[in-house]
Scaffold this active site. Structure first.
Site, mmCIF file in Angstrom:
data_model
loop_
_atom_site.group_PDB
_atom_site.id
_atom_site.type_symbol
_atom_site.label_atom_id
_atom_site.label_comp_id
_atom_site.label_asym_id
_atom_site.label_seq_id
_atom_site.Cartn_x
_atom_site.Cartn_y
_atom_site.Cartn_z
ATOM 1 C CE1 TYR A 124 -3.238 -2.929 0.853
ATOM 2 C CE2 TYR A 124 -4.530 -1.014 1.485
ATOM 3 C CZ TYR A 124 -4.455 -2.341 1.159
ATOM 4 O OH TYR A 124 -5.600 -3.097 1.154
ATOM 5 C CE LYS A 170 3.004 -17.883 -2.105
ATOM 6 N NZ LYS A 170 2.164 -19.110 -2.085
ATOM 7 C CG ASP A 202 -0.605 -20.573 -0.484
ATOM 8 O OD1 ASP A 202 -0.007 -20.498 0.611
ATOM 9 O OD2 ASP A 202 -0.126 -21.141 -1.478
ATOM 10 C CG ASP A 226 -7.632 -5.394 2.319
ATOM 11 O OD1 ASP A 226 -8.591 -4.988 2.996
ATOM 12 O OD2 ASP A 226 -7.624 -5.376 1.064
ATOM 13 C CG ASP A 230 -13.031 -8.186 3.355
ATOM 14 O OD1 ASP A 230 -12.729 -7.395 4.279
ATOM 15 O OD2 ASP A 230 -13.597 -7.821 2.304
HETATM 16 C C1 IPM Z 1 -10.040 -2.011 4.686
HETATM 17 C C2 IPM Z 1 -10.387 -1.465 3.327
HETATM 18 C C3 IPM Z 1 -9.324 -0.481 2.888
HETATM 19 C C4 IPM Z 1 -8.010 -1.207 2.883
HETATM 20 C C5 IPM Z 1 -9.594 0.214 1.536
HETATM 21 C C6 IPM Z 1 -10.945 0.880 1.503
HETATM 22 C C7 IPM Z 1 -8.507 1.194 1.179
HETATM 23 O O1 IPM Z 1 -10.544 -2.498 2.419
HETATM 24 O O2 IPM Z 1 -9.899 -1.203 5.632
HETATM 25 O O3 IPM Z 1 -9.910 -3.218 4.815
HETATM 26 O O4 IPM Z 1 -7.684 -1.898 1.900
HETATM 27 O O5 IPM Z 1 -7.272 -1.089 3.851
HETATM 28 MG MG MG Z 2 -10.493 -4.424 3.310
#
Ligand code: IPM
Ligand code: MG
Length: 332
Positions: A124, A170, A202, A226, A230
């Site tokens: 990032y 990784k 992975d 990230d 999720d």
């Molecule tokens: C998160 C989001 C952000 C990230 C995006 C919106 C930039 O997906 O906080 O997980 O990737 O950090």
């Molecule tokens: Mg995210």
């Protein structure tokens, strides 16, 4: 700041469903901790529209001076292809406040895990650009000191929980991952009471999807965190429930839901405010030293998830009905 007794919270209502879930958070804070000073500041797409900058200088200064920052989701498809995008403001805010440790808890039933995501390094924030031949590149970069501080934070957290840390990388491919692994094992020497294991990313994705109950604390770099957070959210009730805390070594933390601004349902009054409210609970606990109020809010959110689920959870409650159940549980 020491001379001021009332704590000051900077609220960033954001975009899409952001203002809707922030309104619920503020209603709840007025009841739970009425002496908190809440200030709204523009951020994200709303701020780009108003001033051309997703993180206006005035908003950044207010965040720096605050005791905590409560942030609703940002992002708007209108800016997806633009040069100035809401997400850039979010990355700058994280960097400016140096909130390098992003805590993303996920629990349901036998699953009770915490992802500790490095937040201000890696892909990032590495070098990026376009070569003469048209090749576009983003670079994953880590300095050993960046790995060390996030590793320490993760070991401390593992020590305060069940004493198990999984470091995800990784290392069979990436040099930054080999650095990561080496530093994590150096730091491990200071935490003999924590059991540490390495896992390739992975495999970690597969393990999270098939046997998430094996994990206690997971520490990983920015982009892996990230993606895996999720997945962890999906395994434990969905993104609508997942809160996060982003902490530095000093200065205010940023508390925000993991989910995005959901422009498709914005304005319909059906957004699930659970992740936002859980982020408030993390703030009460970690930034404001109010663990009792945090626990009460957690319980109230549980009640609302049971009695007034929103459409994303298969129910038909509105945001306002969910909030009413939370507030009723809090005053009961
Ligand atoms: C998160 C989001 C952000 C990230 C995006 C919106 C930039 O997906 O906080 O997980 O990737 O950090
Ligand atoms: Mg995210």
């Amino acid at each position: 700041m020491a001379s001021r007794s009332a704590k000051r919270i900077v609220c960033l209502p954001g975009d899409g469903i952001g203002p809707e879930v922030m309104a619920v958070a503020q209603r709840v804070m007025h009841v739970l901790a009425p002496e908190l000073e809440l200030e709204d500041h523009p951020f994200g797409a709303a701020a780009i529209r108003a001033s051309g900058d997703p993180l206006p200088a005035e908003t950044l200064e207010a965040c720096r001076a605050a005791d905590a920052v409560l942030k609703a989701p940002i992002g708007d498809p209108e800016f997806d292809a633009a040069d100035v995008r809401p997400e850039q403001g979010m990355l700058r805010l994280r960097k400016e406040l140096d909130v390098y440790a992003n805590l993303r808890p996920a629990s349901r039933g036998p699953v009770d895990l915490l992802i500790v995501r490095e937040l201000v390094g890696g892909l990032y924030f590495g070098a990026r650009g376009v070569r003469d031949d048209g090749t576009v590149f983003d670079t994953c970069e880590y300095h050993p000191s960046q790995v060390e501080r996030i590793a320490r934070r993760a070991f401390e957290l593992a020590r305060s929980r069940r004493g198990r840390l999984t470091s995800v990388d990784k290392a069979n491919v990436l040099d930054t991952s080999r650095l990561w692994r080496r530093v994590v094992h150096e730091v491990a020497g200071d935490y003999p009471d924590v059991e540490v294991a390495d896992m390739l990313v992975d495999n970690a994705a597969m393990q999270l999807a098939s046997a998430p109950e094996q994990f206690d604390v997971i520490v990983t770099e920015n982009m892996f965190g990230d993606i895996l957070s999720d997945l962890a959210a999906a395994m434990t009730g969905g993104l609508g429930l997942a809160p996060s805390a982003s902490l530095g070594d000093r200065g205010p933390g940023v508390f925000e839901p993991v989910h995005g601004s959901a422009p498709d349902i914005a304005g319909h009054g059906i957004a699930n405010p659970a992740a936002m409210l859980r982020s408030v609970a993390l703030m009460l606990d970690l930034a404001l030293d109010r663990p009792d109020e945090a626990a009460a809010l957690e319980r109230a959110v549980e009640a609302a998830l049971r009695d007034a689920p929103t459409p994303d959870l298969g129910g038909n409650a509105t945001t306002a009905q969910f909030a009413d159940v939370v507030l009723a549980a809090l005053v009961a």
